[in-house]
Design a protein around this motif. Structure first.
Motif, PDB file in Angstrom:
ATOM      1  N   UNK A 608       0.861  -1.188   0.000  1.00  0.00           N
ATOM      2  CA  UNK A 608       0.000   0.000   0.000  1.00  0.00           C
ATOM      3  C   UNK A 608       0.889   1.227   0.000  1.00  0.00           C
ATOM      4  N   UNK A 610       2.350   4.960   0.742  1.00  0.00           N
ATOM      5  CA  UNK A 610       2.438   5.787   1.935  1.00  0.00           C
ATOM      6  C   UNK A 610       1.768   7.130   1.663  1.00  0.00           C
ATOM      7  N   UNK A 612       1.279  11.224   1.736  1.00  0.00           N
ATOM      8  CA  UNK A 612       2.290  12.166   1.258  1.00  0.00           C
ATOM      9  C   UNK A 612       3.150  12.712   2.380  1.00  0.00           C
ATOM     10  N   UNK A 613       2.648  12.644   3.612  1.00  0.00           N
ATOM     11  CA  UNK A 613       3.443  13.165   4.718  1.00  0.00           C
ATOM     12  C   UNK A 613       4.699  12.334   4.951  1.00  0.00           C
ATOM     13  N   UNK A 614       4.670  11.086   4.529  1.00  0.00           N
ATOM     14  CA  UNK A 614       5.839  10.244   4.764  1.00  0.00           C
ATOM     15  C   UNK A 614       6.458   9.739   3.462  1.00  0.00           C
ATOM     16  N   UNK A 616       8.285  11.156   1.393  1.00  0.00           N
ATOM     17  CA  UNK A 616       9.649  11.610   1.135  1.00  0.00           C
ATOM     18  C   UNK A 616      10.697  10.806   1.898  1.00  0.00           C
ATOM     19  N   UNK A 617      10.273   9.941   2.771  1.00  0.00           N
ATOM     20  CA  UNK A 617      11.244   9.132   3.506  1.00  0.00           C
ATOM     21  C   UNK A 617      11.750   8.039   2.565  1.00  0.00           C
ATOM     22  N   UNK A 618      13.017   8.155   2.189  1.00  0.00           N
ATOM     23  CA  UNK A 618      13.513   7.297   1.115  1.00  0.00           C
ATOM     24  C   UNK A 618      13.755   5.858   1.553  1.00  0.00           C
ATOM     25  N   UNK A 620      11.677   3.870   2.945  1.00  0.00           N
ATOM     26  CA  UNK A 620      10.486   3.025   2.849  1.00  0.00           C
ATOM     27  C   UNK A 620       9.784   3.242   1.521  1.00  0.00           C
ATOM     28  N   UNK A 623       3.795   0.491   2.700  1.00  0.00           N
ATOM     29  CA  UNK A 623       3.459  -0.145   3.959  1.00  0.00           C
ATOM     30  C   UNK A 623       2.562  -1.323   3.650  1.00  0.00           C
ATOM     31  N   UNK A 624       2.429  -2.193   4.619  1.00  0.00           N
ATOM     32  CA  UNK A 624       1.551  -3.332   4.413  1.00  0.00           C
ATOM     33  C   UNK A 624       0.903  -3.677   5.745  1.00  0.00           C
ATOM     34  N   UNK A 625      -0.134  -4.486   5.682  1.00  0.00           N
ATOM     35  CA  UNK A 625      -0.821  -4.858   6.902  1.00  0.00           C
ATOM     36  C   UNK A 625      -0.499  -6.316   7.214  1.00  0.00           C
ATOM     37  N   UNK A 631       0.308  -2.393  11.117  1.00  0.00           N
ATOM     38  CA  UNK A 631       0.964  -1.915   9.907  1.00  0.00           C
ATOM     39  C   UNK A 631       2.463  -2.190  10.005  1.00  0.00           C
ATOM     40  N   UNK A 632       3.058  -2.647   8.927  1.00  0.00           N
ATOM     41  CA  UNK A 632       4.511  -2.765   8.872  1.00  0.00           C
ATOM     42  C   UNK A 632       5.012  -1.990   7.659  1.00  0.00           C
ATOM     43  N   UNK A 633       6.160  -1.377   7.831  1.00  0.00           N
ATOM     44  CA  UNK A 633       6.719  -0.597   6.731  1.00  0.00           C
ATOM     45  C   UNK A 633       7.510  -1.503   5.791  1.00  0.00           C
TER      46      UNK A 633
ATOM     47  N   UNK B  39       2.090   2.233  14.084  1.00  0.00           N
ATOM     48  CA  UNK B  39       3.431   1.830  13.687  1.00  0.00           C
ATOM     49  C   UNK B  39       4.234   3.095  13.424  1.00  0.00           C
ATOM     50  N   UNK B 145       2.748  18.279   5.679  1.00  0.00           N
ATOM     51  CA  UNK B 145       3.971  18.057   6.446  1.00  0.00           C
ATOM     52  C   UNK B 145       4.857  17.228   5.563  1.00  0.00           C
TER      53      UNK B 145
END
Lengths: 808, 151
Positions: A608, A610, A612-614, A616-618, A620, A623-625, A631-633, B39, B145
């Motif tokens: 799934x 991410x 938009x708030x996250x 930009x974190x390169x 990850x 995410x998945x369930x 939730x796990x990244x 998480x 953000x």
């Protein structure tokens, strides 16, 4: 090769089937669109959509060789383009004519479906009517259209024909006559008859009253019309009834066997199935403690059904790659002819299935590669003869599954890529200096064809050679998580290997733990799992200048601590612990060991996106369930590798060759500038690549185009931070002045900011591939300390290519 | 907001953040749920508390106390106001949920000039209620953000 020339032969070619399905759908929409447009003639968007539809049909049937259909749609398109350009405004007359065109098209499509030819109906009347309207816009004709009878695209032939003999149609007799073709075969006859009736309506219509309310022009008007002309001749009607299996039947059988479904709906289904799987898992857990056998067997059935459902839903998204591949023979044929070459295309593995979104996105790259192959790789027959090759060149595409991935290989037996030519081109384009170009291995050189703005075609053809191809191909493939490699031998041929994931939605993954959280690592990047006990750690793990490495079967495998990269480490070095879990991963050409706390298991995860708030974190990619609903990244292996500053290891022979060469190159005494990058990083820059050393006050830095620049010798010099460029952290205290190494290339100076200039040394350097990456040749021990040796021209080339957008 | 202010009365879902009473149009609210298992996302901006599984949908939870730069953490487990947006749902973590109130758009005013700091950028205006002021949350600003903290 299936094209218009052979459609008499038994089975219908795939592109024809596709054309029929698509066109039939489009036609149904056209009816509605046209009527909607009539009530709102200024709806530009709708008009453009209608235009596109007709344009597409025209284009495709031209390809497929249905000339009659093409001629009808062609005049229709002309008329539509007048409307689109605003020359005319749609009125009822024009609508009728266009609807008649739609009906004629439909009839011909039906004929194509049953007889594989566009029938022998005579459409000259319609064509001339449409042409006439294209000139006068329907304003000139004495009568305003009533349009009624035929507005409903699938109206009964009778109601249409009832007007056919209407006494008022004096002016249109000529047109009407053309419809009567009693000896025509049943199917094709249906087209012209019904159609020309439409034409007749257009021309003879005189009830201007009907035009006033276009929206209500449908059935009501029709019946009124019918009533008014009930007494008129219906001579053609019975014949028509015999001849046509009713116009509703014109709806294609082909298109009825499949439906189009919005992908968003399939995605939603996929989500729901994922949820169902979770619920099932939970139920399974509960029933494990139960003793009721009825409950257990029910649960088992639920289990099976859920799995099957999941599989089926996944399948709905899968399509054979043949859908794309079968379009290519045509491309090859036409192109080969226009280049006067003989080329055969071999396809293998057409049935290989992959997710439709992926199919979509490899279409263009594949086509481009094929075009390139024909245009550049395959030689002319004369050249091939001279080279002792068969006159006919072969491009072979094969596709096959391999562990969650689809491999596509595109192999040609053409002239191959000459690394020397590429080197020369790279120098000419300023991507490399002659020296750096010579240092590159042949393999690296060949990979330059994927750089932006690189094209070696000696002359620009209308096919390729504008230098905007291969880089786009690479980008497109990488965007869907794929890779592309090229290898080539001069005179023998070139092979492109594309590796793309089967689906983006569900991937097998390894679940690991790190600081109390679970993370999923896509199995595609996974090479192996290692677990080291204390003695092994002592024996085989060493820490070199802060960077841990593990000796894996005689090679050094750099280690990356996941917790440290993610900034959640408790400070304890994992290699000081009693045991070590290492996940060996492959990121691009880099192999590295990711140190995690524990390995849970492997499972299929539903990817799934991410928020938009996250995003930009390169580190990850999504995410998945998990089975328990948490939730796990999903770890982005390339992102982690980048952040962990991982190196390229020289496991394969080719890059070993590179190392040897570079070591040799540097084997002679070199003058190196030693600089400090970050608080403790030491970097050596060959002095020959440096023009000057300068110092700038921090407040002399200005900004242009979002880029820090300084004024330098009456020009504007962009600044780049060496720390960022080679992926090191910059010094904690930048100070008030910047130490800048100036490098000039192509009359543009670039200032490379370093944290301190340490020394200049002249010595023999033995380069180790350790820490080699873009712009970093490797590491060496210089003045008793491990120092990374950088290639400034590569770093600056990379930097400048990023700046192209702002006109540097 | 402008289109809504033409209607006679608007309904706002209200919530508290420290001393502030804030509101979001009920139309924007998908649901309100209690604290969920979350998480954490390492390296994400500090405002991102974590990811929540909301019936198969992955929702990014944003700490509104941090967004408003308020001191201190949540006095008790925060509530989630789930907002559905075009590019996925977000959940706003707030101190407490208030009532849903109907408000006469006439009482709307632009944010007072004296409003300062983070608050100023995150509200579109103020409703004068009988006993208090209701700040209207600027959803787009509050959920923007995007900067990366640690990369």
């Amino acid at each position: 090769m299936s094209s218009g020339s052979d459609h008499e032969s038994g089975e219908m070619p795939e592109e024809v089937v596709e054309f029929l399905v698509e066109s039939n759908e489009n036609l149904d929409r056209l009816d509605q669109d046209l009527m909607a447009l009539e009530s709102n003639p200024h709806d530009k968007e709708r008009l453009s959509s209608i235009f596109r539809t007709i344009h597409t049909i025209k284009g495709t049937c031209g390809f497929l060789g249905y000339s009659k259909l093409e001629s009808v749609t062609h005049v229709g398109e002309n008329l539509l383009s007048k409307l689109r350009d605003g020359t005319f405004v749609l009125n009822a007359t024009l609508t009728d004519a266009l609807l008649a065109m739609v009906d004629a098209t439909r009839a011909m499509l039906h004929s194509i479906e049953s007889t594989q030819s566009d029938g022998d109906g005579d459409y000259t009347a319609l064509v001339s009517l449409l042409s006439e309207l294209t000139v006068n816009g329907g304003e000139g004709s004495a009568a305003e259209a009533d349009g009624a009878a035929n507005v409903d695209g699938e109206s009964e032939p009778t109601s249409v024909l009832s007007q056919n003999g209407d006494e008022r149609s004096v002016s249109s007799n000529a047109l009407v006559f053309s419809t009567k073709k009693p000896d025509a075969p049943p199917v094709s006859a249906s087209g012209p008859t019904e159609l020309a009736a439409g034409v007749a309506t257009v021309v003879d219509s005189s009830e201007s009253g009907e035009v006033a309310e276009p929206t209500s022009v449908t059935v009501g008007t029709s019946s009124q019309q019918e009533g008014s002309s009930s007494g008129s001749s219906k001579t053609t009607a019975p014949e028509n009834h015999e001849g046509t299996p009713v116009s509703a039947d014109v709806r294609s059988v082909v298109s009825d066997s499949s439906i189009r479904v919005d992908v968003a709906l399939l995605d939603r289904l996929m989500d729901l199935v994922g949820e169902l799987v979770l619920a099932r898992n939970q139920i399974l857990q509960f029933t494990a403690a139960e003793s009721s056998s009825a409950l257990i067997s029910t649960t088992q059935r639920l289990n099976l059904i859920t799995s099957e459902l999941q599989e089926s839903v996944m399948k709905t998204r899968m399509q054979p790659i043949g859908n794309v591949l079968t379009k290519l023979p045509r491309v090859v044929r036409d192109l080969a002819r226009s280049c006067s070459k003989l080329v055969r295309l071999d396809l293998e593995g057409k049935e290989t299935e992959l997710d439709r979104t992926i199919i979509e996105s490899i279409k263009d790259p594949l086509t481009h590669l094929i075009r390139n192959g024909v245009d550049h790789a395959i030689e002319t027959p004369e050249l091939r003869k001279a080279a002792g090759k068969p006159l006919e060149g072969v491009i072979a595409i094969s596709a096959y599954h391999e562990g969650g991935y689809v491999n596509i290989e595109i192999r040609d037996d053409g002239s191959g890529i000459d690394p020397e030519k590429i080197r020369a081109k790279a120098v000419e384009k300023g991507i490399h200096t002659p020296e750096t170009a010579q240092k590159l291995s042949d393999r690296d050189v060949i990979n330059l064809i994927f750089s932006a703005g690189f094209s070696t075609a000696e002359k620009i053809t209308n096919v390729s050679g504008r230098g905007v191809g291969m880089d786009v191909v690479k980008t497109n493939i990488e965007r869907i998580g794929g890779t592309i490699e090229v290898s080539s031998q001069v005179g023998i041929g070139t092979v492109f290997r594309i590796r793309i994931p089967l689906t983006l939605a569900i991937v097998p993954a390894l679940v690991v733990t790190c600081v109390d959280q679970r993370y999923a690592i896509p199995q595609a990047s996974l090479l192996e799992l290692l677990r080291l006990e204390r003695e092994q750690i002592d024996a085989d793990v060493s820490v070199l200048d802060g960077a841990p490495v593990y000796r894996l079967r005689g090679h050094l495998l750099p280690l990356v601590d996941l917790a440290e990269v993610l900034g959640i480490s408790d400070g304890e070095r994992p290699w000081t612990k009693e045991s070590l879990n290492i996940v060996v991963l492959q990121a691009e050409e880099t192999q590295f060991g990711l140190v995690v706390d524990g390995v849970v298991d492997t499972q299929e995860i539903v990817v799934k996106p991410l928020g938009r708030q996250v995003k930009a974190v390169t580190t990850f990619s999504g995410a998945t369930i998990m089975g328990d609903g948490k939730v796990a990244l999903i770890v982005d292996v390339a992102g982690v590798a980048h952040l962990g500053r991982v190196l390229r290891t020289a496991r394969d022979t080719e890059s070993k060759a590179t190392v040897t060469r570079q070591v040799e190159d540097l084997g002679e005494k070199q003058t190196l500038l030693l600089v400090q990058v970050g608080d403790s990083g030491r970097v050596a820059v060959p002095l020959q690549s440096i023009d000057r050393l300068e110092e700038f006050r921090a407040d002399a830095v200005e900004w242009a185009g979002g880029q820090p620049v300084v004024q330098y010798r009456n020009t504007i010099m962009p600044l780049l931070w060496l720390s960022t460029a080679v992926g090191l952290t910059s010094a904690s205290d930048p100070g008030e002045t910047y130490q800048v190494v100036v490098h000039s290339a192509n009359s543009r100076s670039v200032g490379v900011v370093v944290d301190a200039i340490l020394d200049i040394t002249e010595q023999r350097v033995t380069l180790d591939q350790y820490a080699a990456r873009l712009g970093v040749l490797g590491s060496a021990v210089i003045s008793d300390r491990v120092t990374e040796v950088v290639d400034l021209s590569v770093i600056i080339g990379d930097f400048l290519s990023d700046l192209v957008g702002i006109g540097v | 907001m402008s289109s809504k202010s033409t209607r006679n009365s608007q309904q706002y879902c209200t919530f508290y953040l420290g001393d502030l009473l804030l509101g979001i149009s009920v139309e924007d609210v998908q649901e309100v749920i209690k604290t969920q298992d979350m998480t954490p996302v390492p390296l994400a901006p500090g405002v991102v508390t974590g990811l929540v599984n909301l019936r198969g949908q992955i929702v990014t939870a944003l700490d509104m106390r941090k967004r408003f730069q308020l001191n201190g953490g949540f006095p008790k487990p925060p509530m989630n106001i789930v907002i559905s947006q075009e590019d996925g749902a977000v959940s706003l973590l707030v101190d407490e949920i208030g009532d849903v109130v109907s408000i006469d758009p006439e009482s709307f005013e632009a944010p007072p000039e004296t409003l300062e700091g983070a608050c100023r950028e995150l509200v579109t205006g103020v409703f004068k209620l009988e006993h208090s002021l209701l700040l209207v949350l600027d959803l787009a600003a509050a959920t923007a953000v995007e900067e990366v903290a640690a990369a």
